[in-house]
Design a protein around this motif. Structure first.
Motif, PDB file in Angstrom:
ATOM      1  N   GLY A   1      -6.249  -2.636   5.110  1.00  0.00           N
ATOM      2  CA  GLY A   1      -6.988  -3.893   5.177  1.00  0.00           C
ATOM      3  C   GLY A   1      -7.561  -4.279   3.826  1.00  0.00           C
ATOM      4  O   GLY A   1      -7.086  -3.847   2.771  1.00  0.00           O
ATOM      5  N   SER A   2      -8.614  -5.104   3.830  1.00  0.00           N
ATOM      6  CA  SER A   2      -9.266  -5.522   2.594  1.00  0.00           C
ATOM      7  C   SER A   2     -10.185  -4.412   2.098  1.00  0.00           C
ATOM      8  O   SER A   2     -10.934  -3.818   2.886  1.00  0.00           O
ATOM      9  CB  SER A   2     -10.077  -6.797   2.819  1.00  0.00           C
ATOM     10  N   LEU A   3     -10.129  -4.142   0.803  1.00  0.00           N
ATOM     11  CA  LEU A   3     -10.954  -3.111   0.184  1.00  0.00           C
ATOM     12  C   LEU A   3     -11.767  -3.702  -0.952  1.00  0.00           C
ATOM     13  O   LEU A   3     -11.458  -4.784  -1.463  1.00  0.00           O
ATOM     14  CB  LEU A   3     -10.078  -1.982  -0.365  1.00  0.00           C
ATOM     15  N   THR A   4     -12.787  -2.993  -1.379  1.00  0.00           N
ATOM     16  CA  THR A   4     -13.538  -3.397  -2.564  1.00  0.00           C
ATOM     17  C   THR A   4     -12.639  -3.241  -3.790  1.00  0.00           C
ATOM     18  O   THR A   4     -11.680  -2.456  -3.776  1.00  0.00           O
ATOM     19  CB  THR A   4     -14.777  -2.526  -2.751  1.00  0.00           C
ATOM     20  N   PRO A   5     -12.935  -3.975  -4.872  1.00  0.00           N
ATOM     21  CA  PRO A   5     -12.125  -3.811  -6.080  1.00  0.00           C
ATOM     22  C   PRO A   5     -12.041  -2.360  -6.553  1.00  0.00           C
ATOM     23  O   PRO A   5     -10.966  -1.894  -6.947  1.00  0.00           O
ATOM     24  CB  PRO A   5     -12.837  -4.707  -7.098  1.00  0.00           C
ATOM     25  N   ALA A   6     -13.151  -1.630  -6.513  1.00  0.00           N
ATOM     26  CA  ALA A   6     -13.139  -0.245  -6.984  1.00  0.00           C
ATOM     27  C   ALA A   6     -12.219   0.622  -6.137  1.00  0.00           C
ATOM     28  O   ALA A   6     -11.509   1.501  -6.663  1.00  0.00           O
ATOM     29  CB  ALA A   6     -14.563   0.321  -6.980  1.00  0.00           C
ATOM     30  N   GLU A   7     -12.206   0.389  -4.830  1.00  0.00           N
ATOM     31  CA  GLU A   7     -11.347   1.190  -3.963  1.00  0.00           C
ATOM     32  C   GLU A   7      -9.878   0.823  -4.145  1.00  0.00           C
ATOM     33  O   GLU A   7      -8.993   1.684  -4.057  1.00  0.00           O
ATOM     34  CB  GLU A   7     -11.760   1.020  -2.502  1.00  0.00           C
ATOM     35  N   ILE A   8      -9.602  -0.459  -4.418  1.00  0.00           N
ATOM     36  CA  ILE A   8      -8.213  -0.843  -4.702  1.00  0.00           C
ATOM     37  C   ILE A   8      -7.721  -0.137  -5.963  1.00  0.00           C
ATOM     38  O   ILE A   8      -6.608   0.404  -6.003  1.00  0.00           O
ATOM     39  CB  ILE A   8      -8.082  -2.375  -4.851  1.00  0.00           C
ATOM     40  N   VAL A   9      -8.563  -0.132  -7.002  1.00  0.00           N
ATOM     41  CA  VAL A   9      -8.194   0.556  -8.242  1.00  0.00           C
ATOM     42  C   VAL A   9      -7.868   2.018  -7.956  1.00  0.00           C
ATOM     43  O   VAL A   9      -6.873   2.564  -8.439  1.00  0.00           O
ATOM     44  CB  VAL A   9      -9.332   0.446  -9.282  1.00  0.00           C
ATOM     45  N   ARG A  10      -8.703   2.669  -7.139  1.00  0.00           N
ATOM     46  CA  ARG A  10      -8.475   4.082  -6.839  1.00  0.00           C
ATOM     47  C   ARG A  10      -7.158   4.289  -6.097  1.00  0.00           C
ATOM     48  O   ARG A  10      -6.356   5.172  -6.444  1.00  0.00           O
ATOM     49  CB  ARG A  10      -9.630   4.645  -6.003  1.00  0.00           C
ATOM     50  N   GLN A  11      -6.907   3.463  -5.088  1.00  0.00           N
ATOM     51  CA  GLN A  11      -5.695   3.615  -4.298  1.00  0.00           C
ATOM     52  C   GLN A  11      -4.439   3.319  -5.119  1.00  0.00           C
ATOM     53  O   GLN A  11      -3.430   4.026  -5.011  1.00  0.00           O
ATOM     54  CB  GLN A  11      -5.742   2.701  -3.069  1.00  0.00           C
ATOM     55  N   VAL A  12      -4.505   2.292  -5.955  1.00  0.00           N
ATOM     56  CA  VAL A  12      -3.343   1.958  -6.784  1.00  0.00           C
ATOM     57  C   VAL A  12      -3.092   3.070  -7.801  1.00  0.00           C
ATOM     58  O   VAL A  12      -1.944   3.437  -8.075  1.00  0.00           O
ATOM     59  CB  VAL A  12      -3.547   0.596  -7.478  1.00  0.00           C
ATOM     60  N   GLY A  13      -4.157   3.625  -8.357  1.00  0.00           N
ATOM     61  CA  GLY A  13      -4.007   4.711  -9.315  1.00  0.00           C
ATOM     62  C   GLY A  13      -3.447   5.983  -8.710  1.00  0.00           C
ATOM     63  O   GLY A  13      -2.880   6.819  -9.413  1.00  0.00           O
ATOM     64  N   LEU A  14      -3.593   6.151  -7.388  1.00  0.00           N
ATOM     65  CA  LEU A  14      -3.044   7.321  -6.704  1.00  0.00           C
ATOM     66  C   LEU A  14      -1.559   7.178  -6.395  1.00  0.00           C
ATOM     67  O   LEU A  14      -0.912   8.156  -6.012  1.00  0.00           O
ATOM     68  CB  LEU A  14      -3.816   7.573  -5.403  1.00  0.00           C
ATOM     69  N   ALA A  15      -1.023   5.977  -6.529  1.00  0.00           N
ATOM     70  CA  ALA A  15       0.372   5.729  -6.163  1.00  0.00           C
ATOM     71  C   ALA A  15       1.320   6.067  -7.298  1.00  0.00           C
ATOM     72  O   ALA A  15       0.981   5.946  -8.484  1.00  0.00           O
ATOM     73  CB  ALA A  15       0.551   4.272  -5.751  1.00  0.00           C
ATOM     74  N   ASP A  16       2.539   6.458  -6.938  1.00  0.00           N
ATOM     75  CA  ASP A  16       3.592   6.714  -7.919  1.00  0.00           C
ATOM     76  C   ASP A  16       4.279   5.431  -8.360  1.00  0.00           C
ATOM     77  O   ASP A  16       4.817   5.353  -9.467  1.00  0.00           O
ATOM     78  CB  ASP A  16       4.647   7.653  -7.319  1.00  0.00           C
ATOM     79  N   VAL A  17       4.286   4.438  -7.478  1.00  0.00           N
ATOM     80  CA  VAL A  17       4.963   3.170  -7.771  1.00  0.00           C
ATOM     81  C   VAL A  17       4.315   2.076  -6.934  1.00  0.00           C
ATOM     82  O   VAL A  17       3.840   2.330  -5.820  1.00  0.00           O
ATOM     83  CB  VAL A  17       6.475   3.270  -7.468  1.00  0.00           C
ATOM     84  N   ALA A  18       4.257   0.866  -7.482  1.00  0.00           N
ATOM     85  CA  ALA A  18       3.796  -0.311  -6.749  1.00  0.00           C
ATOM     86  C   ALA A  18       4.984  -1.230  -6.521  1.00  0.00           C
ATOM     87  O   ALA A  18       5.774  -1.474  -7.439  1.00  0.00           O
ATOM     88  CB  ALA A  18       2.709  -1.040  -7.526  1.00  0.00           C
ATOM     89  N   LEU A  19       5.111  -1.723  -5.301  1.00  0.00           N
ATOM     90  CA  LEU A  19       6.184  -2.657  -4.987  1.00  0.00           C
ATOM     91  C   LEU A  19       5.634  -4.076  -4.908  1.00  0.00           C
ATOM     92  O   LEU A  19       4.573  -4.308  -4.324  1.00  0.00           O
ATOM     93  CB  LEU A  19       6.863  -2.283  -3.672  1.00  0.00           C
ATOM     94  N   VAL A  20       6.361  -5.014  -5.519  1.00  0.00           N
ATOM     95  CA  VAL A  20       6.021  -6.437  -5.494  1.00  0.00           C
ATOM     96  C   VAL A  20       7.238  -7.146  -4.938  1.00  0.00           C
ATOM     97  O   VAL A  20       8.312  -7.112  -5.547  1.00  0.00           O
ATOM     98  CB  VAL A  20       5.660  -6.949  -6.900  1.00  0.00           C
ATOM     99  N   THR A  21       7.087  -7.785  -3.775  1.00  0.00           N
ATOM    100  CA  THR A  21       8.261  -8.214  -3.002  1.00  0.00           C
ATOM    101  C   THR A  21       8.227  -9.698  -2.635  1.00  0.00           C
ATOM    102  O   THR A  21       8.313 -10.054  -1.458  1.00  0.00           O
ATOM    103  CB  THR A  21       8.353  -7.375  -1.717  1.00  0.00           C
ATOM    104  N   PRO A  22       8.118 -10.600  -3.592  1.00  0.00           N
ATOM    105  CA  PRO A  22       8.009 -12.018  -3.227  1.00  0.00           C
ATOM    106  C   PRO A  22       9.272 -12.553  -2.563  1.00  0.00           C
ATOM    107  O   PRO A  22      10.388 -12.317  -3.021  1.00  0.00           O
ATOM    108  CB  PRO A  22       7.770 -12.702  -4.580  1.00  0.00           C
ATOM    109  N   ALA A  23       9.059 -13.279  -1.471  1.00  0.00           N
ATOM    110  CA  ALA A  23      10.149 -14.013  -0.823  1.00  0.00           C
ATOM    111  C   ALA A  23      10.049 -15.493  -1.179  1.00  0.00           C
ATOM    112  O   ALA A  23      10.633 -16.337  -0.510  1.00  0.00           O
ATOM    113  CB  ALA A  23      10.089 -13.817   0.686  1.00  0.00           C
ATOM    114  N   TRP A  24       9.284 -15.796  -2.227  1.00  0.00           N
ATOM    115  CA  TRP A  24       9.154 -17.155  -2.758  1.00  0.00           C
ATOM    116  C   TRP A  24       9.082 -17.023  -4.275  1.00  0.00           C
ATOM    117  O   TRP A  24       9.075 -15.916  -4.815  1.00  0.00           O
ATOM    118  CB  TRP A  24       7.914 -17.852  -2.184  1.00  0.00           C
ATOM    119  N   ASP A  25       9.030 -18.148  -4.958  1.00  0.00           N
ATOM    120  CA  ASP A  25       8.966 -18.131  -6.415  1.00  0.00           C
ATOM    121  C   ASP A  25       7.524 -17.917  -6.850  1.00  0.00           C
ATOM    122  O   ASP A  25       6.763 -18.871  -7.057  1.00  0.00           O
ATOM    123  CB  ASP A  25       9.543 -19.429  -6.997  1.00  0.00           C
TER     124      ASP A  25
END
Length: 349
Positions: free
Chosen positions: A238-262
């Motif tokens: 769900g929605s997280l605080t900015p600090a928690e998003i930073v922590r979770q993203v930093g724990l990941a090996d890869v981030a996926l960005v999957t736009p179905a639009w421009d």
């Protein structure tokens, strides 16, 4: 310099941020104030550090939750929003601001009286929208100057003068490197055009656990195409605080960005790289130029197999290398320098 920053009207400029535009405006205003500028923010109710007497009412979907979308309105909200923009516009006309920085896509802002009003720069954060394009056409040179968040977005619009391109920036002091090691992450608004279901499909092909982060901004899509796919290997926080998003993203090996639009820009790409997390993305819109240092991380649209390949390529990138791209090309101070350059330009022209 005294600057009026006009923000979007749907969601407050406050955490947890509803989307990339709200994050952008927050960083812009805070950064300009740190540099000693006097900045008045005109934004939605609930924003931090805005002008409450002239706030936008925001969008309330109570009673219409199943119809909620970021590109639609519940009954009566469109008219109320327009009235709020007209009030702000009238306040800004003949005011003592040195420059107006418009980050709204509402056509009412393009009807500013150019005689006696402060100069205005409008940043284009979105693909062409008919009401705004018509307002630009009607205003002509009176519409002021324009910037765009990517070269891709810049060429989509028909403008009286060519826009300057100012890429979005990320505060690399806040988005700090993380260790990785915990699979994949996808973060942003959960909507059909952002297509997180493609990230789920890719990660299951690769056997990667996936963490989804962001608000459910499209309930019909979420309930039909995301919720049934959640499980032990796919979790939604769900929605997280900015600090928690930073922590979770930093724990990941890869981030996926999957736009179905421009996608006009793709702020999550530079946020992830600032955490040292490599990015694999579908090559659409401004995302392509954000990742032009790592073209093998871009996948052909409509090809699940190529997104798997791009993800495998991103997983091989050293985390320090991903971080360098963010700091050298997309640091927030670079963005602020460029906007201040353009603000000075309209004052001396």
């Amino acid at each position: 310099m005294k600057i009026a920053v006009v923000g979007p009207s749907r969601l407050p400029i406050a955490p947890p941020f509803g989307g990339g535009l709200e994050v952008f405006v927050n960083h812009l205003v805070a950064g300009l104030r740190r540099r000693g500028m006097t900045v008045d923010l005109f934004a939605a109710r609930g924003s931090i550090g805005h002008q409450p007497a002239l706030e936008f009412p925001g969008i309330d979907w109570t009673g219409f939750e199943d119809l909620a979308r970021d590109d639609a309105y519940p009954p009566g909200a469109d008219e109320t929003e327009t009235q709020a923009y007209v009030r702000v516009r009238r306040h800004l006309e003949n005011s003592d601001y040195d420059v107006i920085h418009n980050n709204s896509s509402h056509p009412a802002m393009l009807q500013l009286d150019p005689l006696g009003s402060p100069p205005m720069i409008t940043t284009l954060h979105v693909p062409p929208q008919e009401p705004l394009q018509k307002a630009i056409d009607a205003a002509g040179s009176g519409a002021g100057r324009f910037t765009a968040v990517s070269r891709f977005t810049a060429v989509q619009w028909t403008l009286p003068t060519p826009p300057a391109v100012v890429h979005n920036g990320v505060d690399t002091r806040l988005w700090r490197p993380g260790p990785g090691g915990q699979g994949a992450v996808w973060f942003g608004r959960l909507t059909r055009e952002k297509a997180p279901h493609l990230a789920i499909e890719t990660c299951r092909r690769l056997g990667l656990p996936l963490t989804l982060i962001g608000r459910n901004a499209d309930p019909a899509y979420f309930h039909s195409e995301i919720r049934p796919l959640l499980g032990p290997d796919v979790r939604w926080l769900g929605s997280l605080t900015p600090a928690e998003i930073v922590r979770q993203v930093g724990l990941a090996d890869v981030a996926l960005v999957t736009p179905a639009w421009d996608e006009p820009f793709g702020l999550v790409s530079i946020e992830a790289m600032a955490c040292g997390t490599p990015v694999a993305a579908i090559s659409r819109g401004g995302v392509t130029e954000v990742l032009d240092d790592v073209p093998d991380h871009l996948a052909v649209p409509g090809s699940p197999e190529d997104l798997v390949r791009a993800t495998e390529a991103a997983l091989r990138q050293p985390r320090t290398e991903a971080r360098v791209i963010a700091t050298e090309r997309f640091d927030l101070d670079i963005m602020l320098d460029r906007y201040l350059h353009h603000f000075q330009g309209v004052l001396t022209s």
